[in-house]
Motif scaffolding. Structure first.
Motif, PDB file in Angstrom:
ATOM      1  N   TRP A  42       0.843  -1.203   0.000  1.00 40.50           N
ATOM      2  CA  TRP A  42       0.000   0.000   0.000  1.00 40.50           C
ATOM      3  C   TRP A  42       0.875   1.248   0.000  1.00 40.50           C
ATOM      4  CZ3 TRP A  42      -4.726   1.510  -1.010  1.00 40.50           C
ATOM      5  CH2 TRP A  42      -5.172   2.743  -0.536  1.00 40.50           C
ATOM      6  N   ASP A  43       0.548   2.169  -0.916  1.00 38.89           N
ATOM      7  CA  ASP A  43       1.247   3.461  -0.996  1.00 38.89           C
ATOM      8  C   ASP A  43       0.313   4.528  -0.451  1.00 38.89           C
ATOM      9  OD1 ASP A  43       2.747   5.658  -1.497  1.00 38.89           O
ATOM     10  OD2 ASP A  43       2.653   5.520  -3.691  1.00 38.89           O
ATOM     11  N   PRO A  44       0.593   5.053   0.735  1.00 39.19           N
ATOM     12  CA  PRO A  44      -0.329   6.059   1.313  1.00 39.19           C
ATOM     13  C   PRO A  44      -0.409   7.330   0.482  1.00 39.19           C
ATOM     14  CG  PRO A  44       1.174   5.161   2.976  1.00 39.19           C
ATOM     15  CD  PRO A  44       1.687   4.730   1.642  1.00 39.19           C
ATOM     16  N   ALA A  45       0.653   7.686  -0.217  1.00 37.66           N
ATOM     17  CA  ALA A  45       0.640   8.934  -0.996  1.00 37.66           C
ATOM     18  C   ALA A  45      -0.353   8.850  -2.144  1.00 37.66           C
ATOM     19  CB  ALA A  45       2.051   9.229  -1.526  1.00 37.66           C
ATOM     20  N   SER A  46      -0.277   7.769  -2.889  1.00 38.22           N
ATOM     21  CA  SER A  46      -1.183   7.623  -4.030  1.00 38.22           C
ATOM     22  C   SER A  46      -2.436   6.864  -3.685  1.00 38.22           C
ATOM     23  CB  SER A  46      -0.459   6.912  -5.179  1.00 38.22           C
ATOM     24  OG  SER A  46      -0.079   5.593  -4.779  1.00 38.22           O
ATOM     25  N   ARG A  47      -2.465   6.301  -2.480  1.00 40.66           N
ATOM     26  CA  ARG A  47      -3.599   5.524  -2.006  1.00 40.66           C
ATOM     27  C   ARG A  47      -3.928   4.391  -2.969  1.00 40.66           C
ATOM     28  NH1 ARG A  47      -8.578   8.934  -0.200  1.00 40.66           N
ATOM     29  NH2 ARG A  47      -8.953   7.024   0.997  1.00 40.66           N
ATOM     30  N   THR A  48      -2.862   3.699  -3.384  1.00 41.14           N
ATOM     31  CA  THR A  48      -3.025   2.563  -4.292  1.00 41.14           C
ATOM     32  C   THR A  48      -2.260   1.370  -3.740  1.00 41.14           C
ATOM     33  OG1 THR A  48      -1.124   3.262  -5.596  1.00 41.14           O
ATOM     34  CG2 THR A  48      -3.298   4.026  -6.328  1.00 41.14           C
ATOM     35  N   ALA A  49      -2.733   0.179  -4.118  1.00 38.77           N
ATOM     36  CA  ALA A  49      -2.085  -1.070  -3.718  1.00 38.77           C
ATOM     37  C   ALA A  49      -1.471  -1.725  -4.939  1.00 38.77           C
ATOM     38  CB  ALA A  49      -3.082  -2.012  -3.055  1.00 38.77           C
ATOM     39  N   THR A  50      -0.228  -2.133  -4.814  1.00 38.07           N
ATOM     40  CA  THR A  50       0.490  -2.764  -5.914  1.00 38.07           C
ATOM     41  C   THR A  50       0.931  -4.164  -5.500  1.00 38.07           C
ATOM     42  OG1 THR A  50       1.312  -0.588  -6.590  1.00 38.07           O
ATOM     43  CG2 THR A  50       2.423  -2.530  -7.516  1.00 38.07           C
ATOM     44  N   GLU A  51       0.684  -5.127  -6.358  1.00 34.83           N
ATOM     45  CA  GLU A  51       1.122  -6.494  -6.061  1.00 34.83           C
ATOM     46  C   GLU A  51       2.624  -6.601  -6.271  1.00 34.83           C
ATOM     47  OE1 GLU A  51      -1.150 -10.372  -6.915  1.00 34.83           O
ATOM     48  OE2 GLU A  51       0.288 -10.219  -8.572  1.00 34.83           O
ATOM     49  N   ARG A  52       3.290  -7.242  -5.318  1.00 37.79           N
ATOM     50  CA  ARG A  52       4.745  -7.374  -5.407  1.00 37.79           C
ATOM     51  C   ARG A  52       5.132  -8.792  -5.002  1.00 37.79           C
ATOM     52  NH1 ARG A  52       8.305  -3.363  -1.878  1.00 37.79           N
ATOM     53  NH2 ARG A  52       6.979  -1.867  -3.022  1.00 37.79           N
ATOM     54  N   GLU A  53       6.057  -9.361  -5.771  1.00 43.35           N
ATOM     55  CA  GLU A  53       6.544 -10.692  -5.455  1.00 43.35           C
ATOM     56  C   GLU A  53       7.611 -10.610  -4.365  1.00 43.35           C
ATOM     57  OE1 GLU A  53       8.442 -14.654  -7.655  1.00 43.35           O
ATOM     58  OE2 GLU A  53       7.799 -12.904  -8.831  1.00 43.35           O
ATOM     59  N   VAL A  54       7.564 -11.542  -3.414  1.00 44.18           N
ATOM     60  CA  VAL A  54       8.521 -11.560  -2.307  1.00 44.18           C
ATOM     61  C   VAL A  54       9.095 -12.964  -2.172  1.00 44.18           C
ATOM     62  CG1 VAL A  54       7.393  -9.701  -1.026  1.00 44.18           C
ATOM     63  CG2 VAL A  54       6.696 -12.073  -0.630  1.00 44.18           C
ATOM     64  N   ARG A  55      10.258 -13.034  -1.525  1.00 40.41           N
ATOM     65  CA  ARG A  55      10.857 -14.331  -1.209  1.00 40.41           C
ATOM     66  C   ARG A  55      10.767 -14.521   0.299  1.00 40.41           C
ATOM     67  NH1 ARG A  55      16.212 -16.471  -0.569  1.00 40.41           N
ATOM     68  NH2 ARG A  55      17.138 -14.406  -0.906  1.00 40.41           N
ATOM     69  N   THR A  56      10.178 -15.623   0.691  1.00 38.87           N
ATOM     70  CA  THR A  56       9.914 -15.860   2.107  1.00 38.87           C
ATOM     71  C   THR A  56      10.884 -16.898   2.672  1.00 38.87           C
ATOM     72  OG1 THR A  56       8.284 -17.574   1.609  1.00 38.87           O
ATOM     73  CG2 THR A  56       7.479 -15.320   1.819  1.00 38.87           C
ATOM     74  N   GLY A  57      10.996 -16.858   3.995  1.00 37.66           N
ATOM     75  CA  GLY A  57      11.818 -17.826   4.714  1.00 37.66           C
ATOM     76  C   GLY A  57      10.961 -18.687   5.615  1.00 37.66           C
ATOM     77  N   ILE A  58      11.241 -18.657   6.904  1.00 41.38           N
ATOM     78  CA  ILE A  58      10.499 -19.462   7.875  1.00 41.38           C
ATOM     79  C   ILE A  58       9.060 -18.966   7.969  1.00 41.38           C
ATOM     80  CG2 ILE A  58      10.395 -20.204  10.273  1.00 41.38           C
ATOM     81  CD1 ILE A  58      13.391 -19.794  10.444  1.00 41.38           C
ATOM     82  N   ASP A  59       8.127 -19.892   7.924  1.00 41.59           N
ATOM     83  CA  ASP A  59       6.713 -19.569   8.040  1.00 41.59           C
ATOM     84  C   ASP A  59       6.090 -20.530   9.045  1.00 41.59           C
ATOM     85  OD1 ASP A  59       4.088 -18.878   7.811  1.00 41.59           O
ATOM     86  OD2 ASP A  59       3.931 -19.207   5.648  1.00 41.59           O
TER      87      ASP A  59
END
Length: 391
Positions: free
Chosen positions: A333-350
């Motif tokens: 979430w970008d508070p300035a533009s008030r938009t949500a962008t999908e982003r790929e992440v790499r995860t570790g321990i869950d």
């Protein structure tokens, strides 16, 4: 009437949808910001949970190896003892008499040995005289042979008496040991956790060893934890664990997994493991107990640590979407533009509550808490769709 009920239900449904839509807007009528969570640093742990029962590190039944009445019980329940401390005294009159009898038997045999030694000396002298007389034909060969036989008999009696003396010495040692065993001492140090036989009771040690007290080492306890078959393949000796008591879940005790039994407990009664019920394997964990807070028989919750990541970026597991091929994404979430962008992440321990972010996010960034907007989309569709009833 039926049409009126249907119309009333439809009005209530539209009213609810309208309330939800209004709640998504702020006071100015604009779309409200979605709920978000910040990316923070923390610790993520993956654990195996199990329930267990506390046992003493060492539990030794102290029994009597001789029969008799307990004259003195020298310990009390809960008393700490050291190895060698007196525990109980058994009436020793019978054992004392046996010692006196064994000593008398030994003395009698030793006296017989002294008499036999004199007889041997006499036989040796007689044989020497007979040999001299036989050389001058003053004693017959028959007399010489008789003298030799007499000496041989006396020497055989000496060997028999020596064997009897050995047996008498063994009998005396056994009697003295039985007398010594009337004083029961602690074989190990620890705490008296049970008194099985009270002062004045009579013990019969002829069939089995009767227990007088039980001594346990309570400074180091053992937790026997039931680990499910789904989790047992992930644990191994040497892993650390945390224990919490049912009565005080806020206090944690550190423990170490020492051993995992190779078969379920039921194998002791049956050659094959029971498969109609859940299968568990006992894991033995060592835990220090210097303050004595842990007691035998307490139920504990066990958390065995599989892996841990400290001072890493974390977000709640629910905000991460899992795709094909192990692809993980979040909506930033970008508070300035008030938009949500999908982003790929790499995860570790869950651990299904918190997930480690290895790559793709920075500390402080905001992530949309809800992973989809299916509910909102449904409400928007409802606002633009004409009712089948014409409304």
């Amino acid at each position: 009437m039926k049409r009126a009920l249907i119309l009333a239900a439809l009005v209530l449904g539209l009213g609810g949808a309208g309330w939800w839509y209004a709640s998504q807007r702020d006071a100015t009528g604009a779309e409200a910001d979605p709920p978000t969570v910040a990316v923070t640093r923390g610790t993520v742990e993956r654990t195996v949970l199990a329930s267990g029962v506390i046992e003493a590190g060492t539990l030794v039944p102290v029994g009597a190896r001789v029969s008799g009445q307990i004259e003195t019980l020298a310990v009390e329940l809960g008393q700490k003892v050291k190895a060698g401390d007196l525990v109980a005294v058994i009436d020793s009159l019978d054992q004392q008499n046996e010692v006196l009898k064994a000593r008398a038997d030994l003395a009698q045999i030793e006296a017989q040995q002294a008499s036999n030694a004199a007889s041997i000396r006499e036989a040796e002298l007689a044989l020497d005289r007979t040999r001299q007389l036989n050389r001058t034909d003053l004693a017959s060969t028959q007399a010489l042979e008789a003298a030799e036989a007499t000496l041989a008999v006396r020497q055989a009696e000496a060997r028999a008496l020596a064997a009897q003396r050995d047996r008498a010495q063994v009998a005396l040692a056994s009697a003295e040991l039985a007398l010594e065993r009337t004083r029961i001492t602690a074989p190990v140090g620890g705490t008296v956790v049970a008194i099985v036989t009270d002062e004045g009771e009579t013990l019969n040690a002829s069939a089995e060893t009767p227990t007088i007290v039980k001594i346990a080492d309570l400074e180091r306890m053992v937790v026997k934890a039931e680990i499910s078959e789904a989790d047992v393949i992930r644990v191994k000796p040497g892993q650390t664990a945390t224990l919490t008591l049912l009565g005080d879940p806020s206090t944690a005790f550190e423990a170490t997994l020492r051993f995992v039994e190779p078969a379920p407990p039921g194998i002791a009664q049956n050659d094959a493991a029971e498969t109609t019920e859940a299968v568990f394997f006992n894991g033995l964990l060592d835990v220090e107990n210097p303050d004595g807070l842990l007691r035998i028989g307490m139920t504990v919750q066990v958390s065995i640590l599989l892996e841990r990541a400290s001072d890493v970026l974390t977000v709640p597991s629910l905000v991460v979407s899992r795709g094909d091929g192990g692809r993980s994404t979040v909506r930033v979430w970008d508070p300035a533009s008030r938009t949500a962008t999908e982003r790929e992440v790499r995860t570790g321990i869950d651990n299904a509550v918190t997930v480690e972010i290895v790559e793709g996010l920075a500390e402080g960034e905001l992530v949309v808490a809800a992973r989809d907007s299916d509910t909102a989309s449904a409400a928007v569709t409802m606002r633009g769709r004409r009712s089948v009833f014409g409304f």
